[in-house]
Design an enzyme around this catalytic site. Structure first.
Site, PDB file in Angstrom:
ATOM      1  N   LYS A 162      -9.202   0.479  -3.471  1.00 29.30           N
ATOM      2  CA  LYS A 162      -8.104   0.326  -2.535  1.00 29.30           C
ATOM      3  C   LYS A 162      -8.561  -0.561  -1.376  1.00 29.30           C
ATOM      4  O   LYS A 162      -9.594  -0.307  -0.752  1.00 29.30           O
ATOM      5  CB  LYS A 162      -7.670   1.696  -2.008  1.00 29.30           C
ATOM      6  CG  LYS A 162      -6.995   2.580  -3.057  1.00 29.30           C
ATOM      7  CD  LYS A 162      -5.648   2.027  -3.484  1.00 29.30           C
ATOM      8  CE  LYS A 162      -4.891   2.988  -4.390  1.00 29.30           C
ATOM      9  NZ  LYS A 162      -3.567   2.466  -4.780  1.00 29.30           N
ATOM     10  N   ASP A 190      -6.515  -3.070  -5.351  1.00 29.43           N
ATOM     11  CA  ASP A 190      -5.122  -2.752  -5.069  1.00 29.43           C
ATOM     12  C   ASP A 190      -4.915  -2.834  -3.562  1.00 29.43           C
ATOM     13  O   ASP A 190      -5.414  -1.992  -2.814  1.00 29.43           O
ATOM     14  CB  ASP A 190      -4.776  -1.352  -5.583  1.00 29.43           C
ATOM     15  CG  ASP A 190      -3.302  -1.022  -5.412  1.00 29.43           C
ATOM     16  OD1 ASP A 190      -2.553  -1.885  -4.915  1.00 29.43           O
ATOM     17  OD2 ASP A 190      -2.901   0.097  -5.787  1.00 29.43           O
ATOM     18  N   GLU A 218      -3.856  -6.172  -7.427  1.00 29.55           N
ATOM     19  CA  GLU A 218      -2.551  -5.528  -7.532  1.00 29.55           C
ATOM     20  C   GLU A 218      -1.805  -5.599  -6.197  1.00 29.55           C
ATOM     21  O   GLU A 218      -2.370  -5.302  -5.153  1.00 29.55           O
ATOM     22  CB  GLU A 218      -2.775  -4.066  -7.943  1.00 29.55           C
ATOM     23  CG  GLU A 218      -1.545  -3.298  -8.312  1.00 29.55           C
ATOM     24  CD  GLU A 218      -1.887  -1.906  -8.822  1.00 29.55           C
ATOM     25  OE1 GLU A 218      -1.024  -1.019  -8.712  1.00 29.55           O
ATOM     26  OE2 GLU A 218      -3.022  -1.707  -9.307  1.00 29.55           O
ATOM     27  N   ASP A 243       3.138  -4.351  -8.646  1.00 27.67           N
ATOM     28  CA  ASP A 243       3.300  -2.903  -8.724  1.00 27.67           C
ATOM     29  C   ASP A 243       4.576  -2.502  -7.991  1.00 27.67           C
ATOM     30  O   ASP A 243       5.628  -2.354  -8.596  1.00 27.67           O
ATOM     31  CB  ASP A 243       2.081  -2.191  -8.148  1.00 27.67           C
ATOM     32  CG  ASP A 243       2.217  -0.670  -8.189  1.00 27.67           C
ATOM     33  OD1 ASP A 243       3.173  -0.163  -8.814  1.00 27.67           O
ATOM     34  OD2 ASP A 243       1.381   0.035  -7.586  1.00 27.67           O
ATOM     35  N   LYS A 267       5.187   2.373 -13.758  1.00 27.17           N
ATOM     36  CA  LYS A 267       5.043   3.759 -13.304  1.00 27.17           C
ATOM     37  C   LYS A 267       6.350   4.493 -13.555  1.00 27.17           C
ATOM     38  O   LYS A 267       7.426   3.996 -13.223  1.00 27.17           O
ATOM     39  CB  LYS A 267       4.669   3.820 -11.821  1.00 27.17           C
ATOM     40  CG  LYS A 267       3.271   3.310 -11.516  1.00 27.17           C
ATOM     41  CD  LYS A 267       2.955   3.374 -10.038  1.00 27.17           C
ATOM     42  CE  LYS A 267       1.534   2.871  -9.766  1.00 27.17           C
ATOM     43  NZ  LYS A 267       1.238   2.786  -8.316  1.00 27.17           N
TER      44      LYS A 267
END
Length: 363
Positions: A162, A190, A218, A243, A267
Site C-alpha cells: 500500500k 496499490d 493499482e 480498481d 471485486k
C-alpha cells in the site's frame, strides 16, 4: 426450491494488526452476513463488508437495503430462475452494490446446493486452486520491511504494498522492501487513488529508472479521473490496473473502450455480486485484458465466493484474496482453505459453508 426467508446478522472479527491504506485505517472486520433460507430448509450464505470510502455503503445502509427494499422482492422466487432473481436485485434500487452482492452470493450458494455443484465449477471450473498475494499496510518504511520479510518467511511470493500518501516516502518504502526481499518476490503497488496523474507518472518513472521491478500499479489516480488514468497508462512502461475506477460493468466498458488501463481488478462488492462480476470478466476477456480478483475486508464467506470466480475463469490470472488471512479469527465453518499463499476450493456444493460462529441476528 424457493426463497422463503432472509435473515440478516453481523460478525465482528478483529484484525491481526491494523489495516492501513491511503484512504482508511481499520482495526476489525464488521461484516454483514445473511442467511437465505429456502423452502427446503437449505441455507445460502452471503456477506457484505461496509466500505463507505469506496462503495459508499455503511453497515446501516446495507441492512436497510436488504431488509426493506431488495430482500422482500426475492421472497417466493424460484432459485432456478437465476436470471429473474438477478434482474430483480439489480432493478430494486440504484447503487447499494454491497447489499446486492450479499444477496447475489447467497442465491448462488443456494443454486449450487440445489444442483449439488461447487460454485467454482458452476462459474467455469478452470482450476481448483489459486495463488494470492499478501497486502502490506502503509506504514513507516522499516515497519513495512519487517512485515514484508515476515510475509515471505510465511510462504508468500507476491506482495501488494500500500502506497499513495506521499510520493517521495513511497519511493523509500518500495526501495527498502525490494532490497530486503530480493528480486524473486513479485511486488505490486496499490496507491488507492493517492496520486495526481503527473505525480503518478513522475513516481512510476522513478521506480522504473531504479530497476525496482514493479509488476503492476493499482489505481494511481482518483477513481473518477478516467482521462488521468489513461494519461498515466500511456506515459509509463509499468502495467496500470484500474480498481476503484472499474466499479461495475459499465465503467469497465468505458475504461476498455478508452484503453485507459492495462488490467482490471474485479471485486464483488463493487460489481454487486457474481453475476455482474462475470460480465466484467467477459468484457475484459473480449478485449484481451487480464483481471485480478480482489476483495474488501470481508469474512471467508465473501472470500470463498470471490475465489470460486477466480478459479472458474481463465482471464482472472491474479488474486488479492488475503482478507481472511488478515483476520485474527475465522468464524466461518467450511469454504475455501488456505495453505501459505495457496487457496483451495472445496468440492462441496455451493460455497461449501455450513455455519458462521458468533453470528448475531439483526431484527
Amino acid at each position: 426450491m424457493k426463497i422463503a426467508a432472509i435473515r440478516i446478522g453481523k460478525v465482528s472479527i478483529p484484525l491481526k494488526k491494523p489495516f492501513k491504506t491511503a484512504l482508511r485505517q481499520v482495526h476489525s472486520a464488521e461484516d454483514i452476513i445473511i442467511k437465505m433460507i429456502a423452502d427446503t430448509g437449505e441455507t445460502g450464505f452471503g456477506n457484505a463488508p461496509p466500505t463507505a470510502v469506496i462503495t459508499g455503503d455503511s453497515q446501516d445502509s446495507i441492512i436497510a437495503a436488504i431488509r426493506d427494499t431488495i430482500g422482500p422482492k426475492l421472497i417466493g422466487m424460484d432459485v432456478d430462475n437465476l436470471e429473474g432473481i438477478m434482474t430483480t436485485i439489480d432493478a430494486a434500487m440504484l447503487h447499494n452494490s454491497s447489499a446486492k452482492a450479499a444477496l447475489d452470493i447467497a442465491v448462488y450458494d443456494l443454486f449450487g446446493k440445489r444442483h449439488g455443484i461447487p460454485l467454482y465449477k458452476l462459474l467455469g471450473g478452470y482450476r481448483q486452486g489459486i495463488t494470492t498475494d499478501l497486502t502490506i499496510s502503509i506504514n513507516a518504511p522499516e515497519e513495512m520491511v519487517a512485515d514484508s520479510l515476515a510475509a515471505v518467511a510465511a510462504g508468500y511470493t507476491e506482495l501488494k504494498l500500500k502506497v499513495g500518501t506521499e510520493a517521495a516516502l513511497d519511493i523509500q518504502r518500495v526501495q527498502a522492501i525490494r532490497a530486503a526481499v530480493g528480486q524473486d518476490v513479485k511486488i505490486r503497488l496499490d496507491a488507492n487513488q493517492g496520486w495526481s496523474p503527473k505525480e503518478a507518472v513522475r513516481t512510476i518513472r522513478k521506480f522504473e529508472d531504479m530497476g525496482l521491478g514493479i509488476e503492476l500499479i493499482e489505481q494511481p489516480v482518483p477513481a473518477h479521473d478516467f482521462a488521468g488514468l489513461k494519461y498515466v497508462t500511456d506515459q509509463v512502461e509499468t502495467d496500470i490496473m484500474a480498481d476503484e475506477s472499474a466499479f461495475g460493468a459499465y465503467e469497465v466498458f468505458q475504461l476498455l473502450a478508452m484503453r485507459a488501463c492495462d488490467l482490471i481488478n474485479i471485486k464483488l462488492m463493487k460489481a454487486g455480486g457474481l453475476h455482474n462480476a462475470v460480465k466484467i470478466a467477459h468484457l475484459a476477456e473480449t478485449m484481451g485484458i487480464q483481471c485480478m480478483m480482489g476483495c474488501m475486508l470481508e469474512s471467508k464467506v465473501g472470500i470463498t465466493a470471490a475465489a470460486s470466480l477466480a478459479a472458474g475463469k481463465k482471464i482472472i490470472s491474479t488474486a488479492d484474496l488475503d482478507a481472511a488471512v488478515l483476520l485474527a479469527e475465522d468464524p466461518v465453518i467450511g469454504g475455501v482453505s488456505f495453505s501459505k499463499n495457496q487457496l483451495s476450493i472445496s468440492d462441496a456444493p455451493g460455497l461449501g459453508i455450513t455455519d458462521v460462529q458468533g453470528w448475531q441476528e439483526i431484527q
